[in-house]
Each structure stands twice: as structure tokens, then as C-alpha cells.
Motif scaffolding. Structure first.
Motif, short mmCIF file in Angstrom:
data_model
loop_
_atom_site.label_atom_id
_atom_site.label_comp_id
_atom_site.label_asym_id
_atom_site.label_seq_id
_atom_site.Cartn_x
_atom_site.Cartn_y
_atom_site.Cartn_z
N LYS A 240 -17.89 -39.30 -55.46
CA LYS A 240 -17.72 -37.82 -55.81
C LYS A 240 -18.26 -37.33 -57.21
O LYS A 240 -17.86 -38.14 -58.34
CB LYS A 240 -16.56 -37.42 -55.53
CG LYS A 240 -16.36 -35.92 -55.83
CD LYS A 240 -14.89 -35.33 -55.66
CE LYS A 240 -14.24 -35.65 -54.19
NZ LYS A 240 -12.99 -35.14 -54.21
N THR A 241 -19.38 -36.77 -57.23
CA THR A 241 -19.90 -36.41 -58.63
C THR A 241 -19.66 -34.62 -58.71
O THR A 241 -19.94 -33.98 -57.95
CB THR A 241 -21.25 -36.56 -58.70
OG1 THR A 241 -21.53 -37.95 -58.40
CG2 THR A 241 -21.94 -35.91 -59.88
N SER A 242 -18.92 -34.21 -59.57
CA SER A 242 -18.50 -32.90 -59.80
C SER A 242 -19.58 -32.19 -60.49
O SER A 242 -20.17 -32.68 -61.62
CB SER A 242 -17.25 -32.87 -60.65
OG SER A 242 -17.19 -33.51 -61.76
N VAL A 243 -19.79 -31.01 -60.34
CA VAL A 243 -20.76 -29.87 -60.85
C VAL A 243 -20.06 -28.76 -61.45
O VAL A 243 -19.08 -28.07 -60.59
CB VAL A 243 -21.73 -29.84 -59.98
CG1 VAL A 243 -22.86 -28.87 -60.62
CG2 VAL A 243 -22.20 -30.84 -59.37
N GLY A 244 -20.08 -28.09 -62.50
CA GLY A 244 -19.47 -27.17 -62.82
C GLY A 244 -19.62 -26.81 -64.42
O GLY A 244 -20.33 -27.46 -65.20
N ARG A 245 -19.01 -25.59 -64.90
CA ARG A 245 -19.17 -25.15 -66.34
C ARG A 245 -18.02 -25.91 -67.11
O ARG A 245 -18.19 -25.72 -68.30
CB ARG A 245 -18.89 -23.63 -66.26
CG ARG A 245 -19.47 -23.03 -67.71
CD ARG A 245 -19.66 -21.22 -67.09
NE ARG A 245 -18.67 -20.90 -66.43
CZ ARG A 245 -17.47 -20.23 -66.83
NH1 ARG A 245 -17.18 -20.12 -67.90
NH2 ARG A 245 -16.64 -19.66 -65.70
N ALA A 246 -17.10 -26.47 -66.59
CA ALA A 246 -16.13 -27.08 -67.41
C ALA A 246 -16.60 -28.40 -68.26
O ALA A 246 -17.20 -29.03 -67.88
CB ALA A 246 -14.93 -27.42 -66.58
N GLY A 248 -15.19 -31.13 -68.45
CA GLY A 248 -14.94 -32.49 -67.67
C GLY A 248 -16.03 -32.63 -66.39
O GLY A 248 -15.63 -33.92 -65.88
N MET A 249 -16.92 -31.96 -66.09
CA MET A 249 -17.69 -31.94 -64.99
C MET A 249 -18.72 -33.30 -65.18
O MET A 249 -19.27 -33.40 -66.43
CB MET A 249 -18.40 -30.85 -64.98
CG MET A 249 -17.52 -29.48 -64.67
SD MET A 249 -16.84 -29.89 -62.82
CE MET A 249 -15.17 -30.22 -63.18
N ASP A 250 -19.10 -33.68 -64.26
CA ASP A 250 -19.91 -34.88 -64.32
C ASP A 250 -21.43 -34.39 -64.54
O ASP A 250 -22.14 -34.96 -65.44
CB ASP A 250 -20.02 -35.79 -62.83
CG ASP A 250 -18.54 -36.39 -62.80
OD1 ASP A 250 -18.13 -37.15 -63.68
OD2 ASP A 250 -18.37 -36.56 -61.65
N ILE A 251 -21.68 -33.15 -63.95
CA ILE A 251 -22.90 -32.51 -64.16
C ILE A 251 -22.58 -31.18 -64.87
O ILE A 251 -21.94 -30.44 -64.12
CB ILE A 251 -23.63 -32.24 -63.10
CG1 ILE A 251 -24.08 -33.75 -62.29
CG2 ILE A 251 -25.02 -31.75 -63.24
CD1 ILE A 251 -24.89 -33.59 -61.07
N ALA A 252 -22.65 -30.91 -66.20
CA ALA A 252 -22.21 -29.82 -66.76
C ALA A 252 -23.11 -28.60 -66.97
O ALA A 252 -24.28 -29.07 -67.22
CB ALA A 252 -21.71 -30.31 -68.18
N LEU A 253 -23.19 -27.58 -66.31
CA LEU A 253 -24.06 -26.68 -66.75
C LEU A 253 -23.36 -25.32 -67.26
O LEU A 253 -23.08 -24.41 -66.80
CB LEU A 253 -24.17 -25.93 -65.19
CG LEU A 253 -24.73 -26.93 -63.98
CD1 LEU A 253 -24.81 -26.58 -62.69
CD2 LEU A 253 -26.18 -27.51 -64.37
N PHE A 254 -23.23 -25.80 -68.70
CA PHE A 254 -22.65 -24.77 -69.59
C PHE A 254 -23.68 -23.37 -69.74
O PHE A 254 -24.84 -23.60 -69.63
CB PHE A 254 -22.70 -25.37 -70.95
CG PHE A 254 -21.81 -26.65 -70.92
CD1 PHE A 254 -20.44 -26.56 -70.45
CD2 PHE A 254 -22.01 -27.83 -71.60
CE1 PHE A 254 -19.60 -27.95 -70.30
CE2 PHE A 254 -21.57 -28.79 -71.52
CZ PHE A 254 -20.17 -28.99 -70.93
N GLY A 255 -22.89 -22.32 -70.03
CA GLY A 255 -23.68 -21.13 -70.48
C GLY A 255 -24.11 -20.25 -69.47
O GLY A 255 -24.64 -19.45 -69.62
N ASP A 256 -23.83 -20.69 -68.13
CA ASP A 256 -24.23 -20.10 -66.93
C ASP A 256 -23.10 -19.40 -66.31
O ASP A 256 -22.34 -20.03 -65.61
CB ASP A 256 -24.76 -21.09 -65.87
CG ASP A 256 -25.50 -20.17 -64.71
OD1 ASP A 256 -25.26 -19.14 -64.38
OD2 ASP A 256 -26.59 -20.74 -64.23
#
Length: 320
Positions: A240-246, A248-256
Motif C-alpha cells: 500500500k502506497t499512500s498519496v496525499g497532502r500530509a 506522512g504520505m508516501d507520495i506527498a503532493l504539498f501545496g495543492d
């Protein structure tokens, strides 16, 4: 981090940790003096190998954790690194001791005696490769979870580590052989320059080949096409690979602002990858089709969350 940068950093980190392993080994071995004898020589080799394994495993496991995890997951990163350091130290001591013992048995046979050094550090590379994935594999076994993906990663790392150990050990053995021809009145294993450069070569080769094996043998990966740090690439090497703005996410999408703190998961089930939206207001889209629950992914699919775009790829297309 792109795959190219990952390979580059593994090479550089491997080289520097190889050097630090030599420095620490030199300091520790200095307490033994330059006493001769088979047992003392094997002990000295084991000390050097142990510090080499410790430093290389520390550097590469930390880099691997940074590449595959967010640094905010400090506990997971720390446990991975500590497990790798423990296993890597053991690996270095065992590999170097085996190589040293073989050398003592075969030191009067010109060509074969040089090969014993390579054998020892091939074992070190093999075991250091395992050490990087040791924690992940152990945890999944303990939790009775599917360990298929972890076993595949171990296979890639130990393949790269073994080849790196052979290549680095060959370079180091060649340097010691040349030093022995030049300084005929000294033990080449006690000379600083050839042994230091040899350890740098071993660390660099192990780091480089472990990274190259993971990249060349990758099965699935994602690339950020638009959003935070576009161009980033990440191997999908867990269930499981997490995606999000936080943080702790594996794929971090900050600023969106269109991306939630925990927005979606990329999940591996039954050998297939799925994207799972976490019931977010803005939703998750695959090729501009809104995801309802879990949606299967195929190579080339474009995942959109807010204004961020992620491209999913895998080595072979899977049939529906």
C-alpha cells in the motif's frame, strides 16, 4: 527523487561509507597493533569487514528509506536502518572472516590467494543487499502477510550487492596485489592507500549495483507529471502506497488545495495494482474517469487529484 539521482546517490553514499568503514576499521585494528599470525590476521579482516558492513548498510538503508518513505515516518525509518545496521555489521564480519580464513589456507597459491579476498567481499555484498530489506521481510513474515513483493525486493538487492561485491572486491584485490609488488617488504593489507581506495571501491560498487538492480528490475513505478516537485519517480515496492497532502504520505503532493491530507492509496492485490480513493470531496480520476472505490491500473494511466497528475507505469501490461 528521479531514478537517475537515486543511482547516483547510492554510488556516492556507498563510496563515502566504504571510506568511513575503512577509517573506523583502521582505528579499531590499531589496538591490535601489527602482530602477525593467522588468527590475528583473520581477526583484523573481520574487524575491517564489520565496520565496512555497518557503514555501507547504514548509508544505503537510510537512502532507500528516504526514497521509499516520508522522513516524517521517523519510527519506520529508524527501525529499518537499525535492522540493516545490525545485519550489515554481522554480514561484514562473517564475509571478511571467511575471506581471511580462505586466504590463510591458500596464501601460498599465487592466483587463488587473490581470489579469496574477492570471495570474502562478494559474501559481504550479498549479505549487505539482504540487510537493506531485512526489516520489511521480517515484519511481513511476523504479521503473516503476503511477502511476495518483499522477497522480490530482496532478490534485486542481493543480486546487486553480490555483483557489486565481486566488482569492488576485484578492484580492491588488484590494488593490494599491485601494492605487494611495489612494496615487497610490507604486508599489502596493512598499507593505507591501497586498502582505503579498495574499501571506497567496494562500497561504491555495492551501492551502485544495488541501486541499478532495483531500477532495471523494477516492476511498477509512478512519476509526478504535475504538482509538487514534478519529475519525481518512485518505485512501488510495497502493498500500500499512500498519496496525499500530509507529511506522512508516501507520495506527498504539498501545496495543492484540491488534494486531501490522505487522498488515495495505490494498492497491490493479487499481483495487480489498484487506485483507491479515500472518499474525498474532490475525488480521484484515472484518465479523467472518476474512481468509485477501487479501480485497476494499467501502464500509462494518468491519475489526477486536484491539480496534481501522477503517471502509473509497470513493466508488462496486465490483461483484464
Amino acid at each position: 527523487m528521479s531514478f537517475r539521482l537515486f543511482v547516483y546517490y547510492c554510488f556516492i553514499v556507498g563510496a563515502w561509507t566504504g571510506f568511513f568503514g575503512w577509517v573506523l576499521g583502521r582505528i579499531a585494528a590499531s589496538f591490535l597493533g601489527e602482530t602477525s599470525g593467522a588468527a590475528m590476521s583473520i581477526l583484523r579482516d573481520s574487524i575491517f569487514g564489520g565496520f565496512l558492513g555497518l557503514c555501507v548498510a547504514l548509508g544505503l538503508s537510510l537512502l532507500d528509506a528516504i526514497f521509499n518513505l516520508s522522513l516524517s515516518k521517523f519510527g519506520q525509518v529508524a527501525m529499518r536502518v537499525m535492522a540493516a545496521v545490525f545485519f550489515g555489521t554481522f554480514a561484514g564480519m562473517i564475509g571478511a572472516a571467511i575471506g581471511g580464513s580462505l586466504y590463510q589456507l591458500l596464501k601460498n597459491v599465487a592466483v587463488i590467494s587473490s581470489l579469496t579476498f574477492i570471495v570474502g567481499y562478494t559474501i559481504v555484498g550479498f549479505l549487505v543487499g539482504i540487510s537493506i530489506c531485512f526489516f520489511e521481510l521480517g515484519v511481513n513474515f511476523a504479521r503473516k502477510k503476503d511477502v511476495g513483493w518483499a522477497v522480490k525486493k530482496v532478490a534485486k538487492c542481493l543480486t546487486g550487492g553480490t555483483i557489486g561485491g565481486i566488482l569492488g572486491g576485484s578492484i580492491a584485490a588488484s590494488l593490494q596485489y599491485l601494492a605487494g609488488k611495489i612494496f615487497t617488504d610490507k604486508d599489502p593489507s596493512l598499507l593505507w592507500s591501497p586498502t582505503a581506495i579498495g574499501f571506497i571501491a567496494i562500497g561504491a560498487c555495492i551501492g551502485l549495483l544495488i541501486a541499478v538492480a532495483q531500477v532495471l528490475l523494477k516492476e511498477a513505478w509512478v512519476k509526478v507529471e504535475a504538482g509538487f516537485r514534478p519529475g519525481r519517480e518512485m518505485l512501488l515496492a510495497k502493498e500500500k502506497t499512500s498519496v496525499g497532502r500530509a507529511e506522512g504520505m508516501d507520495i506527498a503532493l504539498f501545496g495543492d488545495s484540491g488534494v486531501e491530507k490522505a487522498h488515495a492509496n495505490i494498492v497491490l492485490e493479487g499481483g495487480r495494482y489498484f487506485i483507491e480513493d479515500l472518499q474525498t470531496p474532490g475525488g480521484t480520476y484515472v484518465n479523467e474517469q472518476k474512481v468509485a472505490g477501487k479501480s485497476p491500473l494499467k501502464t500509462g494511466d494518468l491519475i489526477r487529484m486536484g491539480k496534481s497528475l501522477i503517471r502509473f507505469n509497470e513493466r508488462a501490461k496486465r490483461k483484464d
